[in-house]
Scaffold this active site. Structure first.
Site, PDB file in Angstrom:
ATOM      1  N   LYS A 122     -48.352  -5.640  -7.545  1.00 43.84           N
ATOM      2  CA  LYS A 122     -48.698  -6.267  -8.831  1.00 43.84           C
ATOM      3  C   LYS A 122     -47.443  -6.503  -9.677  1.00 43.84           C
ATOM      4  O   LYS A 122     -47.306  -7.534 -10.343  1.00 43.84           O
ATOM      5  CB  LYS A 122     -49.701  -5.400  -9.604  1.00 43.84           C
ATOM      6  CG  LYS A 122     -51.079  -5.267  -8.975  1.00 43.84           C
ATOM      7  CD  LYS A 122     -51.883  -6.567  -8.928  1.00 43.84           C
ATOM      8  CE  LYS A 122     -52.376  -7.022 -10.267  1.00 43.84           C
ATOM      9  NZ  LYS A 122     -53.262  -8.221 -10.153  1.00 43.84           N
ATOM     10  N   ALA A 154     -57.203 -10.284  -6.082  1.00 47.12           N
ATOM     11  CA  ALA A 154     -56.232  -9.289  -5.617  1.00 47.12           C
ATOM     12  C   ALA A 154     -56.928  -8.284  -4.725  1.00 47.12           C
ATOM     13  O   ALA A 154     -58.148  -8.161  -4.737  1.00 47.12           O
ATOM     14  CB  ALA A 154     -55.630  -8.553  -6.820  1.00 47.12           C
ATOM     15  N   TYR A 166     -49.940  -0.632  -4.159  1.00 50.43           N
ATOM     16  CA  TYR A 166     -50.717  -1.564  -5.005  1.00 50.43           C
ATOM     17  C   TYR A 166     -49.907  -1.976  -6.229  1.00 50.43           C
ATOM     18  O   TYR A 166     -49.745  -3.173  -6.516  1.00 50.43           O
ATOM     19  CB  TYR A 166     -52.030  -0.899  -5.442  1.00 50.43           C
ATOM     20  CG  TYR A 166     -52.686  -1.575  -6.629  1.00 50.43           C
ATOM     21  CD1 TYR A 166     -53.277  -2.829  -6.511  1.00 50.43           C
ATOM     22  CD2 TYR A 166     -52.704  -0.964  -7.893  1.00 50.43           C
ATOM     23  CE1 TYR A 166     -53.867  -3.462  -7.613  1.00 50.43           C
ATOM     24  CE2 TYR A 166     -53.291  -1.585  -8.991  1.00 50.43           C
ATOM     25  CZ  TYR A 166     -53.861  -2.834  -8.846  1.00 50.43           C
ATOM     26  OH  TYR A 166     -54.433  -3.457  -9.932  1.00 50.43           O
ATOM     27  N   ASP A 208     -51.713  -1.876 -16.066  1.00 51.01           N
ATOM     28  CA  ASP A 208     -50.773  -0.914 -16.665  1.00 51.01           C
ATOM     29  C   ASP A 208     -50.033  -0.121 -15.591  1.00 51.01           C
ATOM     30  O   ASP A 208     -49.008   0.509 -15.877  1.00 51.01           O
ATOM     31  CB  ASP A 208     -51.513   0.029 -17.639  1.00 51.01           C
ATOM     32  CG  ASP A 208     -52.619   0.860 -17.000  1.00 51.01           C
ATOM     33  OD1 ASP A 208     -52.876   0.708 -15.797  1.00 51.01           O
ATOM     34  OD2 ASP A 208     -53.239   1.670 -17.726  1.00 51.01           O
ATOM     35  N   GLU A 209     -50.556  -0.132 -14.347  1.00 49.07           N
ATOM     36  CA  GLU A 209     -49.908   0.660 -13.294  1.00 49.07           C
ATOM     37  C   GLU A 209     -48.505   0.164 -12.961  1.00 49.07           C
ATOM     38  O   GLU A 209     -47.718   0.887 -12.341  1.00 49.07           O
ATOM     39  CB  GLU A 209     -50.772   0.680 -12.023  1.00 49.07           C
ATOM     40  CG  GLU A 209     -52.096   1.381 -12.264  1.00 49.07           C
ATOM     41  CD  GLU A 209     -52.801   1.845 -11.007  1.00 49.07           C
ATOM     42  OE1 GLU A 209     -52.188   1.876  -9.931  1.00 49.07           O
ATOM     43  OE2 GLU A 209     -53.989   2.193 -11.116  1.00 49.07           O
TER      44      GLU A 209
HETATM   45  P1  NAD Z   1     -62.009  -6.405  -7.195  1.00 50.47           P
HETATM   46  O1  NAD Z   1     -61.386  -5.749  -6.021  1.00 50.47           O
HETATM   47  O2  NAD Z   1     -63.346  -5.948  -7.665  1.00 50.47           O
HETATM   48  O3  NAD Z   1     -62.146  -7.984  -6.936  1.00 50.47           O
HETATM   49  C1  NAD Z   1     -61.135  -8.729  -6.357  1.00 50.47           C
HETATM   50  C2  NAD Z   1     -61.736 -10.091  -6.008  1.00 50.47           C
HETATM   51  O4  NAD Z   1     -60.668 -10.896  -5.450  1.00 50.47           O
HETATM   52  C3  NAD Z   1     -62.840 -10.027  -4.963  1.00 50.47           C
HETATM   53  O5  NAD Z   1     -63.917 -10.857  -5.343  1.00 50.47           O
HETATM   54  C4  NAD Z   1     -62.174 -10.570  -3.690  1.00 50.47           C
HETATM   55  O6  NAD Z   1     -63.076 -11.200  -2.813  1.00 50.47           O
HETATM   56  C5  NAD Z   1     -61.166 -11.529  -4.274  1.00 50.47           C
HETATM   57  N1  NAD Z   1     -60.026 -11.752  -3.375  1.00 50.47           N
HETATM   58  C6  NAD Z   1     -59.281 -10.829  -2.732  1.00 50.47           C
HETATM   59  N2  NAD Z   1     -58.336 -11.437  -1.987  1.00 50.47           N
HETATM   60  C7  NAD Z   1     -58.471 -12.767  -2.191  1.00 50.47           C
HETATM   61  C8  NAD Z   1     -57.771 -13.915  -1.719  1.00 50.47           C
HETATM   62  N3  NAD Z   1     -56.748 -13.790  -0.864  1.00 50.47           N
HETATM   63  N4  NAD Z   1     -58.177 -15.132  -2.130  1.00 50.47           N
HETATM   64  C9  NAD Z   1     -59.230 -15.263  -2.990  1.00 50.47           C
HETATM   65  N5  NAD Z   1     -59.929 -14.223  -3.451  1.00 50.47           N
HETATM   66  C10 NAD Z   1     -59.549 -12.980  -3.072  1.00 50.47           C
HETATM   67  O7  NAD Z   1     -60.920  -6.312  -8.351  1.00 50.47           O
HETATM   68  P2  NAD Z   1     -61.117  -6.065  -9.908  1.00 50.47           P
HETATM   69  O8  NAD Z   1     -61.242  -4.616 -10.148  1.00 50.47           O
HETATM   70  O9  NAD Z   1     -62.141  -6.982 -10.396  1.00 50.47           O
HETATM   71  O10 NAD Z   1     -59.681  -6.513 -10.430  1.00 50.47           O
HETATM   72  C11 NAD Z   1     -59.429  -7.873 -10.764  1.00 50.47           C
HETATM   73  C12 NAD Z   1     -57.978  -8.000 -11.174  1.00 50.47           C
HETATM   74  O11 NAD Z   1     -57.707  -7.130 -12.272  1.00 50.47           O
HETATM   75  C13 NAD Z   1     -56.999  -7.600 -10.078  1.00 50.47           C
HETATM   76  O12 NAD Z   1     -55.919  -8.495 -10.124  1.00 50.47           O
HETATM   77  C14 NAD Z   1     -56.557  -6.202 -10.472  1.00 50.47           C
HETATM   78  O13 NAD Z   1     -55.250  -5.938 -10.022  1.00 50.47           O
HETATM   79  C15 NAD Z   1     -56.618  -6.276 -11.977  1.00 50.47           C
HETATM   80  N6  NAD Z   1     -56.885  -5.015 -12.655  1.00 50.47           N
HETATM   81  C16 NAD Z   1     -57.997  -4.269 -12.357  1.00 50.47           C
HETATM   82  C17 NAD Z   1     -58.253  -3.115 -13.087  1.00 50.47           C
HETATM   83  C18 NAD Z   1     -59.465  -2.260 -12.819  1.00 50.47           C
HETATM   84  O14 NAD Z   1     -59.612  -1.210 -13.439  1.00 50.47           O
HETATM   85  N7  NAD Z   1     -60.385  -2.654 -11.939  1.00 50.47           N
HETATM   86  C19 NAD Z   1     -57.377  -2.705 -14.086  1.00 50.47           C
HETATM   87  C20 NAD Z   1     -56.224  -3.457 -14.307  1.00 50.47           C
HETATM   88  C21 NAD Z   1     -56.012  -4.627 -13.611  1.00 50.47           C
HETATM   89  O1  DAU Z   2     -54.879   1.423 -14.463  1.00 54.20           O
HETATM   90  C1  DAU Z   2     -55.397   0.213 -13.961  1.00 54.20           C
HETATM   91  C2  DAU Z   2     -55.795   0.401 -12.510  1.00 54.20           C
HETATM   92  O2  DAU Z   2     -56.949   1.228 -12.510  1.00 54.20           O
HETATM   93  C3  DAU Z   2     -56.080  -0.913 -11.792  1.00 54.20           C
HETATM   94  O3  DAU Z   2     -54.907  -1.685 -11.748  1.00 54.20           O
HETATM   95  C4  DAU Z   2     -56.608  -0.666 -10.382  1.00 54.20           C
HETATM   96  O4  DAU Z   2     -56.989  -1.903  -9.792  1.00 54.20           O
HETATM   97  C5  DAU Z   2     -57.817   0.233 -10.480  1.00 54.20           C
HETATM   98  O5  DAU Z   2     -58.255   0.555  -9.186  1.00 54.20           O
HETATM   99  C6  DAU Z   2     -57.488   1.519 -11.246  1.00 54.20           C
HETATM  100  O6  DAU Z   2     -56.583   2.364 -10.503  1.00 54.20           O
HETATM  101  P1  DAU Z   2     -56.780   3.966 -10.452  1.00 54.20           P
HETATM  102  O7  DAU Z   2     -56.119   4.478  -9.251  1.00 54.20           O
HETATM  103  O8  DAU Z   2     -56.455   4.586 -11.751  1.00 54.20           O
HETATM  104  O9  DAU Z   2     -58.396   3.993 -10.319  1.00 54.20           O
HETATM  105  P2  DAU Z   2     -59.384   4.851  -9.364  1.00 54.20           P
HETATM  106  O10 DAU Z   2     -60.748   4.557  -9.847  1.00 54.20           O
HETATM  107  O11 DAU Z   2     -59.074   4.704  -7.936  1.00 54.20           O
HETATM  108  O12 DAU Z   2     -59.027   6.342  -9.796  1.00 54.20           O
HETATM  109  C7  DAU Z   2     -59.126   6.777 -11.139  1.00 54.20           C
HETATM  110  C8  DAU Z   2     -58.706   8.243 -11.186  1.00 54.20           C
HETATM  111  O13 DAU Z   2     -59.683   9.028 -10.485  1.00 54.20           O
HETATM  112  C9  DAU Z   2     -57.393   8.520 -10.485  1.00 54.20           C
HETATM  113  O14 DAU Z   2     -56.719   9.572 -11.173  1.00 54.20           O
HETATM  114  C10 DAU Z   2     -57.810   9.018  -9.100  1.00 54.20           C
HETATM  115  C11 DAU Z   2     -59.104   9.740  -9.380  1.00 54.20           C
HETATM  116  N1  DAU Z   2     -60.111   9.734  -8.288  1.00 54.20           N
HETATM  117  C12 DAU Z   2     -60.466   8.536  -7.750  1.00 54.20           C
HETATM  118  C13 DAU Z   2     -61.386   8.464  -6.734  1.00 54.20           C
HETATM  119  C14 DAU Z   2     -61.767   7.138  -6.120  1.00 54.20           C
HETATM  120  C15 DAU Z   2     -60.706  10.916  -7.862  1.00 54.20           C
HETATM  121  O15 DAU Z   2     -60.406  12.019  -8.385  1.00 54.20           O
HETATM  122  N2  DAU Z   2     -61.632  10.855  -6.845  1.00 54.20           N
HETATM  123  C16 DAU Z   2     -61.989   9.671  -6.257  1.00 54.20           C
HETATM  124  O16 DAU Z   2     -62.828   9.701  -5.314  1.00 54.20           O
END
Ligand code: NAD
Ligand code: DAU
Length: 337
Positions: free
Chosen positions: A155, A84, A151, A127-128
């Site tokens: 999702k 994603a 985003y 959860d978003e």
């Molecule tokens: P990330 O951005 O670190 O990694 C995404 C990966 O997907 C990368 O390796 C990228 O190269 C690959 N990718 C992107 N587009 C692609 C495509 N078209 N085809 C094939 N590969 C592709 O993301 P993450 O933080 O590891 O999140 C993974 C999953 O978990 C996502 O679906 C995200 O929505 C979900 N998620 C993340 C969090 C979080 O806190 N990071 C929380 C809840 C859900």
């Molecule tokens: O809740 C799950 C989600 O968590 C995932 O689905 C998303 O992929 C993941 O990116 C994350 O989303 P958030 O927007 O919550 O995460 P982020 O790390 O971008 O931000 C976390 C909190 O921190 C949010 O309240 C915004 C704040 N923030 C973020 C950044 C990057 C700051 O205050 N300063 C910053 O520079």
């Protein structure tokens, strides 16, 4: 399920999942399909690139013929879709790719999984999709979807497609919706690695708005064990919330990081807020705990200490990640804040 197509397995959570499966479940094959966007990094998998049960394929989840070929060629029994575009701020500056990958790519995977009669399709959601909470309450699996950012809209749309494929064609699926992950190999555009990186380099820590936005933090390894439990034990068609029981305001997280790395709070800088910023997320993970016996293995205090230690021990990984394009991203994203 033993023959897995894992998409996005070179990203943050995907690479932690691939490492866990290959290390702890030696009877599993992992075919790892990743486009290697800015977020995909083969340095996340260095020790596993030659693993006999790991097949890495650079490619796009929107490429239907490629996905169909991989399902056939490797006799895949389950798909786990991590791939994603995952960063909310990027979805605000450029939403189109979020539709292409998160919605279009998921649809492509679903069509192939249906046609090839894959035994399970696990969609890694967030959860978003539930929107934002006030000061009380928690998201349960029955909370209506109400996404607020481009985003989370993409999702939520993907989640609807997964359920539609289950309803219309009987595709055996599960959806997991987890809270904010943190841990090794996270790209420093997200809060925790960005703050660790900036603190280590004596750079300002940009806090959006009043810094009192609340997230529930989940250690990435615990997220991976939750997905594994779903793959192995979940009844078809069930949705599971996954959370770490660690609700924290952003400022508390940032102060903890500063303490751990021995840097002063004067590095904190309040900057312009994220448009449409969701105030609070909180996850009720009771269902996966009760039904599948999953629980998080670490507290936030333990997890953040392990995470900071990992970034300190992997300075080279971090310096490679922040070279080149990252500098342009950072300048552009934070210039007008
Ligand atoms: P990330 O951005 O670190 O990694 C995404 C990966 O997907 C990368 O390796 C990228 O190269 C690959 N990718 C992107 N587009 C692609 C495509 N078209 N085809 C094939 N590969 C592709 O993301 P993450 O933080 O590891 O999140 C993974 C999953 O978990 C996502 O679906 C995200 O929505 C979900 N998620 C993340 C969090 C979080 O806190 N990071 C929380 C809840 C859900
Ligand atoms: O809740 C799950 C989600 O968590 C995932 O689905 C998303 O992929 C993941 O990116 C994350 O989303 P958030 O927007 O919550 O995460 P982020 O790390 O971008 O931000 C976390 C909190 O921190 C949010 O309240 C915004 C704040 N923030 C973020 C950044 C990057 C700051 O205050 N300063 C910053 O520079």
């Amino acid at each position: 399920m033993k023959r897995l197509l894992v998409t996005g397995g070179a990203g943050f959570i995907g690479s932690n999942f691939v490492q866990m499966v290959l290390s702890e479940h030696p009877d599993c094959l992992v075919v790892n399909l990743d486009k290697l966007t800015y977020a995909g990094n083969l340095e996340n998998l260095t020790e596993f690139m030659r693993h006999e049960n790991h097949v890495f394929v650079q490619g796009d989840i929107c490429d239907g013929p490629l996905v169909a070929r991989l399902l056939d060629e490797h006799r895949i029994d389950a798909v786990v879709n991590f791939a994603a575009e995952s960063h909310v701020d990027r979805s605000i500056t450029g939403p189109k790719i979020f539709i292409d990958t998160n919605v279009g790519g998921t649809l492509t995977l679903l069509e192939a999984a249906r046609d090839k009669k894959v035994e399970r399709f696990v969609q890694v959601s967030t959860d978003e999709v539930y929107g934002s909470l006030g000061s009380e309450g928690m998201f349960t699996e029955r909370t209506p979807l109400s996404p607020n950012s481009p985003y989370s809209a993409s999702k939520a749309s993907a989640d609807h497609f997964v359920q539609a494929f289950g309803h219309t064609w009987g595709l055996p699926y599960n959806i997991t919706r987890c809270s904010n992950n943190y841990g090794p190999y996270q790209f420093p555009e997200k809060l925790i690695p960005l703050m660790i990186h900036n603190a280590l380099h004596d750079k300002e820590l940009p806090v959006y708005g009043d810094g009192l936005y609340v997230r529930d933090w989940l250690y990435v390894y615990d997220h991976c064990t939750a997905i594994w439990a779903v793959l192995q034990k979940a009844p078809v068609g069930e949705v599971y919330n996954v959370g770490g029981c660690n609700e924290k305001p952003n400022l508390e997280v940032i102060r903890l990081i500063l303490q751990h790395v021995g840097k002063p709070e004067t590095l904190i800088r309040y900057v312009k807020d994220r448009p449409g910023h969701d105030r609070r997320y909180a996850i009720d993970a009771g269902k996966i705990m009760r039904d599948l016996g999953w629980k998080p293995s670490v507290t936030f205090e333990e997890g953040i200490a392990k995470t900071i230690d990992w970034y300190l021990a992997n300075a080279q990984w971090l310096s490679h990640v922040v070279s080149g394009d990252y500098q342009n991203y950072y300048r552009t994203m934070y210039a007008n804040r």
